[in-house]
Every structure is written in structure tokens, then in C-alpha cells.
Design a protein around this motif. Structure first.
Motif, short mmCIF file in Angstrom:
data_model
loop_
_atom_site.label_atom_id
_atom_site.label_comp_id
_atom_site.label_asym_id
_atom_site.label_seq_id
_atom_site.Cartn_x
_atom_site.Cartn_y
_atom_site.Cartn_z
N ARG A 30 31.51 53.55 69.80
CA ARG A 30 30.19 54.12 69.52
C ARG A 30 29.11 53.52 70.42
O ARG A 30 28.28 54.22 70.98
CB ARG A 30 29.83 53.87 68.04
CG ARG A 30 28.51 54.43 67.61
CD ARG A 30 28.17 54.03 66.18
NE ARG A 30 28.10 52.58 66.01
CZ ARG A 30 27.07 51.82 66.35
NH1 ARG A 30 26.01 52.36 66.90
NH2 ARG A 30 27.09 50.52 66.15
N LYS A 34 26.83 55.29 73.45
CA LYS A 34 25.37 55.19 73.45
C LYS A 34 24.85 54.66 74.77
O LYS A 34 23.84 55.12 75.29
CB LYS A 34 24.90 54.31 72.30
CG LYS A 34 23.40 54.29 72.15
CD LYS A 34 22.97 53.49 70.93
CE LYS A 34 21.47 53.46 70.82
NZ LYS A 34 21.02 52.68 69.67
N PHE A 37 25.44 57.71 77.33
CA PHE A 37 24.72 58.95 77.08
C PHE A 37 23.36 58.78 76.41
O PHE A 37 22.60 59.74 76.33
CB PHE A 37 25.57 59.89 76.22
CG PHE A 37 26.82 60.33 76.89
CD1 PHE A 37 26.79 61.28 77.90
CD2 PHE A 37 28.05 59.79 76.54
CE1 PHE A 37 27.94 61.69 78.53
CE2 PHE A 37 29.21 60.20 77.15
CZ PHE A 37 29.16 61.14 78.16
N SER A 39 20.96 57.55 72.93
CA SER A 39 21.04 57.88 71.51
C SER A 39 20.61 59.33 71.28
O SER A 39 20.00 59.97 72.13
CB SER A 39 20.13 56.95 70.70
OG SER A 39 18.77 57.26 70.97
N TRP A 40 20.91 59.83 70.09
CA TRP A 40 20.49 61.18 69.72
C TRP A 40 18.97 61.27 69.72
O TRP A 40 18.40 62.27 70.14
CB TRP A 40 21.03 61.55 68.33
CG TRP A 40 22.50 61.76 68.30
CD1 TRP A 40 23.45 60.92 67.79
CD2 TRP A 40 23.22 62.88 68.82
NE1 TRP A 40 24.70 61.45 67.95
CE2 TRP A 40 24.59 62.66 68.57
CE3 TRP A 40 22.83 64.06 69.46
CZ2 TRP A 40 25.57 63.57 68.95
CZ3 TRP A 40 23.82 64.97 69.83
CH2 TRP A 40 25.16 64.72 69.58
N GLU A 41 18.32 60.22 69.26
CA GLU A 41 16.85 60.21 69.19
C GLU A 41 16.24 60.30 70.59
O GLU A 41 15.29 61.05 70.81
CB GLU A 41 16.35 58.95 68.48
CG GLU A 41 16.72 58.88 67.01
CD GLU A 41 18.14 58.38 66.76
OE1 GLU A 41 18.81 57.90 67.71
OE2 GLU A 41 18.60 58.51 65.61
N GLU A 42 16.80 59.55 71.54
CA GLU A 42 16.30 59.59 72.92
C GLU A 42 16.51 60.98 73.51
O GLU A 42 15.64 61.52 74.20
CB GLU A 42 17.01 58.55 73.77
CG GLU A 42 16.66 57.12 73.41
CD GLU A 42 17.62 56.11 74.04
OE1 GLU A 42 18.61 56.53 74.66
OE2 GLU A 42 17.37 54.92 73.88
N SER A 43 17.66 61.56 73.24
CA SER A 43 17.95 62.90 73.77
C SER A 43 16.98 63.92 73.20
O SER A 43 16.49 64.80 73.92
CB SER A 43 19.38 63.31 73.41
OG SER A 43 20.31 62.50 74.08
N TYR A 44 16.69 63.82 71.92
CA TYR A 44 15.77 64.77 71.31
C TYR A 44 14.36 64.61 71.88
O TYR A 44 13.67 65.60 72.10
CB TYR A 44 15.75 64.58 69.78
CG TYR A 44 14.97 65.65 69.07
CD1 TYR A 44 15.50 66.91 68.88
CD2 TYR A 44 13.68 65.40 68.62
CE1 TYR A 44 14.78 67.91 68.25
CE2 TYR A 44 12.94 66.39 67.99
CZ TYR A 44 13.50 67.64 67.80
OH TYR A 44 12.78 68.62 67.19
N ARG A 45 13.95 63.37 72.14
CA ARG A 45 12.61 63.14 72.69
C ARG A 45 12.48 63.74 74.10
O ARG A 45 11.40 64.15 74.50
CB ARG A 45 12.30 61.65 72.73
CG ARG A 45 11.85 61.10 71.39
CD ARG A 45 11.24 59.73 71.54
NE ARG A 45 12.17 58.72 72.01
CZ ARG A 45 12.95 57.98 71.23
NH1 ARG A 45 12.92 58.14 69.93
NH2 ARG A 45 13.75 57.09 71.75
N LEU A 47 14.06 66.42 75.18
CA LEU A 47 14.41 67.84 75.18
C LEU A 47 13.28 68.72 75.70
O LEU A 47 13.51 69.64 76.48
CB LEU A 47 14.82 68.27 73.77
CG LEU A 47 15.37 69.67 73.62
CD1 LEU A 47 16.59 69.88 74.52
CD2 LEU A 47 15.74 69.93 72.17
N SER A 67 11.92 71.51 64.48
CA SER A 67 12.57 70.39 63.79
C SER A 67 13.00 70.85 62.42
O SER A 67 12.34 71.67 61.78
CB SER A 67 11.62 69.20 63.69
OG SER A 67 10.47 69.57 62.98
#
Length: 68
Positions: A30, A34, A37, A39-45, A47, A67
Motif C-alpha cells: 500500500r 502511494k 501514484f 494518494s487518492w486525496e492528492e489525485s482528487y485535488r 483533477l 463531490s
């Protein structure tokens, strides 16, 4: 990324002759994902920036990010 925890355990045992628990192998996998790639939060920010770049290269592109 394709390695499963059991495969990580097997490689650690064969290469370094040490035993690793399933949870440690899972957590290491995991963390490695990270690092590579983000984190999911970084990717969303990022986008919106990504979609703005797509829209600037492809005029007429329409997008909406909502959201949940």
C-alpha cells in the motif's frame, strides 16, 4: 503494483531469508503504491487542473466534477 501480499512474502523469504507477516506485506504494498501514484486525496485535488489542461487542448470539451 501487480504483486499480491503473498507474493511479496515469498520473495522476501527467498531473497533475504526472513519471514514477513501478511499485514506487513500488505502495508508495504500500500505504501509503495502511494509513493508511486500518490494518494487518492492528492489525485482528487489535481483533477481540476488535469481537466482544464484537457479542455485547453481539446476545444469544446465539457466537464463537470461533483463531490459525493
Amino acid at each position: 503494483m501487480d504483486l499480491k501480499p503473498r507474493e511479496i512474502i515469498g520473495r522476501m523469504e527467498s531473497k533475504f531469508n526472513i519471514k514477513v507477516s501478511y499485514m506487513k506485506a500488505w502495508d508495504a504494498r500500500r505504501k509503495a503504491i502511494k509513493v508511486v501514484f500518490g494518494s487518492w486525496e492528492e489525485s482528487y485535488r489535481t483533477l481540476n487542473l488535469f481537466m482544464d489542461a484537457v479542455a485547453s487542448v481539446m476545444p469544446g470539451t465539457v466537464y463537470r466534477i461533483s463531490s459525493c
